[in-house]
Design an enzyme around this catalytic site. Structure first.
Site, PDB file in Angstrom:
ATOM      1  N   GLU A   1      44.634 -50.933 -85.277  1.00 38.34           N
ATOM      2  CA  GLU A   1      43.563 -50.139 -84.659  1.00 38.34           C
ATOM      3  C   GLU A   1      43.858 -48.671 -84.862  1.00 38.34           C
ATOM      4  O   GLU A   1      44.943 -48.222 -84.492  1.00 38.34           O
ATOM      5  CB  GLU A   1      43.475 -50.433 -83.158  1.00 38.34           C
ATOM      6  CG  GLU A   1      42.901 -51.804 -82.914  1.00 38.34           C
ATOM      7  CD  GLU A   1      42.710 -52.128 -81.441  1.00 38.34           C
ATOM      8  OE1 GLU A   1      42.945 -51.253 -80.571  1.00 38.34           O
ATOM      9  OE2 GLU A   1      42.335 -53.273 -81.149  1.00 38.34           O
TER      10      GLU A   1
ATOM     11  N   ALA B   1      35.904 -52.294 -74.477  1.00 42.47           N
ATOM     12  CA  ALA B   1      35.399 -53.272 -73.501  1.00 42.47           C
ATOM     13  C   ALA B   1      35.521 -52.800 -72.052  1.00 42.47           C
ATOM     14  O   ALA B   1      34.663 -53.083 -71.236  1.00 42.47           O
ATOM     15  CB  ALA B   1      36.104 -54.605 -73.685  1.00 42.47           C
TER      16      ALA B   1
ATOM     17  N   MET C   1      41.125 -69.386 -70.438  1.00 38.49           N
ATOM     18  CA  MET C   1      40.191 -69.384 -69.302  1.00 38.49           C
ATOM     19  C   MET C   1      40.815 -68.664 -68.100  1.00 38.49           C
ATOM     20  O   MET C   1      40.996 -69.214 -67.021  1.00 38.49           O
ATOM     21  CB  MET C   1      39.806 -70.833 -68.963  1.00 38.49           C
ATOM     22  CG  MET C   1      38.702 -70.999 -67.930  1.00 38.49           C
ATOM     23  SD  MET C   1      37.182 -70.149 -68.292  1.00 38.49           S
ATOM     24  CE  MET C   1      36.206 -71.434 -69.080  1.00 38.49           C
ATOM     25  N   GLY C   2      41.138 -67.385 -68.306  1.00 39.34           N
ATOM     26  CA  GLY C   2      41.597 -66.547 -67.189  1.00 39.34           C
ATOM     27  C   GLY C   2      40.375 -65.889 -66.565  1.00 39.34           C
ATOM     28  O   GLY C   2      39.254 -66.383 -66.704  1.00 39.34           O
ATOM     29  N   ARG C   3      40.593 -64.740 -65.921  1.00 40.36           N
ATOM     30  CA  ARG C   3      39.481 -64.065 -65.234  1.00 40.36           C
ATOM     31  C   ARG C   3      38.347 -63.704 -66.198  1.00 40.36           C
ATOM     32  O   ARG C   3      37.184 -63.925 -65.917  1.00 40.36           O
ATOM     33  CB  ARG C   3      39.965 -62.753 -64.606  1.00 40.36           C
ATOM     34  CG  ARG C   3      40.903 -62.898 -63.455  1.00 40.36           C
ATOM     35  CD  ARG C   3      41.109 -61.500 -62.870  1.00 40.36           C
ATOM     36  NE  ARG C   3      42.195 -61.472 -61.936  1.00 40.36           N
ATOM     37  CZ  ARG C   3      43.466 -61.281 -62.266  1.00 40.36           C
ATOM     38  NH1 ARG C   3      43.809 -61.104 -63.519  1.00 40.36           N
ATOM     39  NH2 ARG C   3      44.399 -61.260 -61.344  1.00 40.36           N
TER      40      ARG C   3
ATOM     41  N   HIS D   1      37.452 -50.804 -79.476  1.00 39.98           N
ATOM     42  CA  HIS D   1      38.255 -51.206 -78.301  1.00 39.98           C
ATOM     43  C   HIS D   1      37.723 -50.511 -77.031  1.00 39.98           C
ATOM     44  O   HIS D   1      38.449 -49.768 -76.373  1.00 39.98           O
ATOM     45  CB  HIS D   1      39.740 -50.891 -78.527  1.00 39.98           C
ATOM     46  CG  HIS D   1      40.650 -51.753 -77.692  1.00 39.98           C
ATOM     47  ND1 HIS D   1      41.896 -52.158 -78.107  1.00 39.98           N
ATOM     48  CD2 HIS D   1      40.504 -52.278 -76.437  1.00 39.98           C
ATOM     49  CE1 HIS D   1      42.466 -52.887 -77.153  1.00 39.98           C
ATOM     50  NE2 HIS D   1      41.627 -52.980 -76.131  1.00 39.98           N
TER      51      HIS D   1
ATOM     52  N   ARG E   1      42.913 -59.094 -78.248  1.00 41.55           N
ATOM     53  CA  ARG E   1      43.832 -58.281 -79.045  1.00 41.55           C
ATOM     54  C   ARG E   1      43.656 -58.632 -80.523  1.00 41.55           C
ATOM     55  O   ARG E   1      43.548 -59.810 -80.885  1.00 41.55           O
ATOM     56  CB  ARG E   1      45.289 -58.540 -78.640  1.00 41.55           C
ATOM     57  CG  ARG E   1      45.698 -57.941 -77.298  1.00 41.55           C
ATOM     58  CD  ARG E   1      45.742 -56.406 -77.333  1.00 41.55           C
ATOM     59  NE  ARG E   1      46.179 -55.802 -76.087  1.00 41.55           N
ATOM     60  CZ  ARG E   1      45.355 -55.367 -75.116  1.00 41.55           C
ATOM     61  NH1 ARG E   1      44.045 -55.489 -75.254  1.00 41.55           N
ATOM     62  NH2 ARG E   1      45.849 -54.808 -74.025  1.00 41.55           N
TER      63      ARG E   1
HETATM   64  C1  DGY Z   1      43.289 -53.807 -71.540  1.00 44.43           C
HETATM   65  O1  DGY Z   1      43.194 -53.343 -70.406  1.00 44.43           O
HETATM   66  O2  DGY Z   1      44.211 -54.546 -71.887  1.00 44.43           O
HETATM   67  C2  DGY Z   1      42.199 -53.474 -72.502  1.00 44.43           C
HETATM   68  O3  DGY Z   1      42.448 -53.885 -73.763  1.00 44.43           O
HETATM   69  C3  DGY Z   1      41.842 -52.010 -72.449  1.00 44.43           C
HETATM   70  O4  DGY Z   1      41.230 -51.772 -71.244  1.00 44.43           O
END
Ligand code: DGY
Length: 332
Positions: A269, A290, A156-158, A288, A240
């Site tokens: 990956e 996001a 439960m981080g940002r 990957h 990850r």
């Molecule tokens: C991160 O910043 O750690 C992401 O996996 C890629 O933006």
């Protein structure tokens, strides 16, 4: 005229940061679409004072030892599992990352994967493209409801908070979370409840992972954990790949132990093209991406440049992974 510090930038990043880097530094930029091989990276950083690294660049002790003038590694990512932080600190090298600016983009992607997997969107898309769509089907393509269900957030981080906020405010979900730290903010704002890992697995309809990768969390999701989850559960990983035993995930999806999964990360990956996970219809896999919005990647580039320049000029890094290095920072 003062000599600009020599830096290596291991890939083309947005101009929002790259321009400042070029103005302040004597920068060599790796322009290939694929990352430099480890041996090449080693050669490139050998005479450098700064490095802009990506999560695909493994910064280990051998590489640091090959770069005796290196003062700072500015990672173009919030995650820094590609860097041996203890080795950097020991050698007086500052490490920076890009927290905060990618929270919303990453939470949006986690939610996108959650709903896509729950409602079988990609499977439906393939169905349409393959010409199998003949009529409206009363019992075909059935997915899972979202409204009023339970979301389990691991970490439960940002970003964990941001997906919980979306699911709670938009879909009236109950929020459970598992973390070593208590989040008073999540408890106060979202009514979130901190629970042990097993309870979260057992009671959640959706499980979304937002924890760091380290030796304690590697493969924290394996066969045993998937077995504890509901058969209707949807598993989402935008953190990850190695947090998950991918073979166990495959088996859980194939056997119907869980309903579906949405992944933005895999291990390795990219996945091998013969990985059986790619053959399943109940998994959605994004490459990957996001943090891949224009605004987010620009903001990441800005922080990355700020961290690099601060590290080179002996200033406090705005986003400093190892502030404990202060006092023994390299001065060349
Ligand atoms: C991160 O910043 O750690 C992401 O996996 C890629 O933006």
């Amino acid at each position: 005229m003062s000599v600009k510090p020599k830096v290596f930038v291991s890939r083309v990043i947005p101009d929002a940061g790259l321009k400042r880097i070029k103005d302040h530094c004597d920068a060599e930029i790796w322009t290939d679409p694929l990352p430099p091989p480890h041996a090449v990276l080693r050669e490139k950083v050998a005479g450098c004072e700064g490095l802009v690294a990506l999560l695909t660049d493994k910064m280990d002790a051998t590489l640091m030892d090959a770069a005796p003038r290196l003062k700072v590694v500015s990672n173009y990512a919030v995650g820094f599992n590609n860097i041996d932080i203890a080795a950097a600190t020991e050698r007086g090298i500052c490490v920076g990352n890009t927290p905060g600016v990618l929270t919303d983009a990453t939470a949006d992607m986690a939610f996108c994967l959650l709903i896509a997997a729950a409602r079988r969107v990609v499977e439906g898309h393939q169905y349409t493209l393959s010409g199998k769509w003949k009529t409206w089907e009363p019992i075909g393509h059935l997915g899972q409801d979202l409204a009023g269900k339970t979301l389990g957030v691991v970490g439960m981080g940002r970003i964990g908070y941001a997906i919980a906020q979306r699911c709670h405010a938009g879909w009236d979900m109950t929020i459970l979370y598992h973390d070593v730290y208590r989040s008073e903010k999540a408890e106060r704002d979202l009514g979130a409840k901190q629970v042990d890992f097993d309870t979260l697995l057992r009671e959640s309809d959706f499980v979304s992972v937002h924890t760091d990768l380290n030796e304690k969390t590697r493969h924290m999701f394996g066969a045993e954990q998937f077995k504890k989850m509901k058969r209707t559960a949807v598993f989402v990983n935008s953190a990850r790949g190695p947090l998950v035993d991918q073979k166990a995930l495959h088996d859980a999806l194939k056997s119907g132990t869980i309903f579906a999964a949405g992944l933005d990360v895999t291990d390795p990956e990219p996945p091998e093209m013969n990985d059986p996970l790619l053959k399943l219809s109940n998994v959605v896999i994004a490459p990957h991406i996001a943090s891949a919005t224009v605004g987010t990647r620009n903001a990441m580039a800005e922080i990355c440049a700020d961290n690099l320049i601060a590290g080179l000029t002996g200033q406090k890094l705005p986003a400093w992974v190892n502030p404990e290095v202060e006092g023994k920072r390299r001065k060349t």
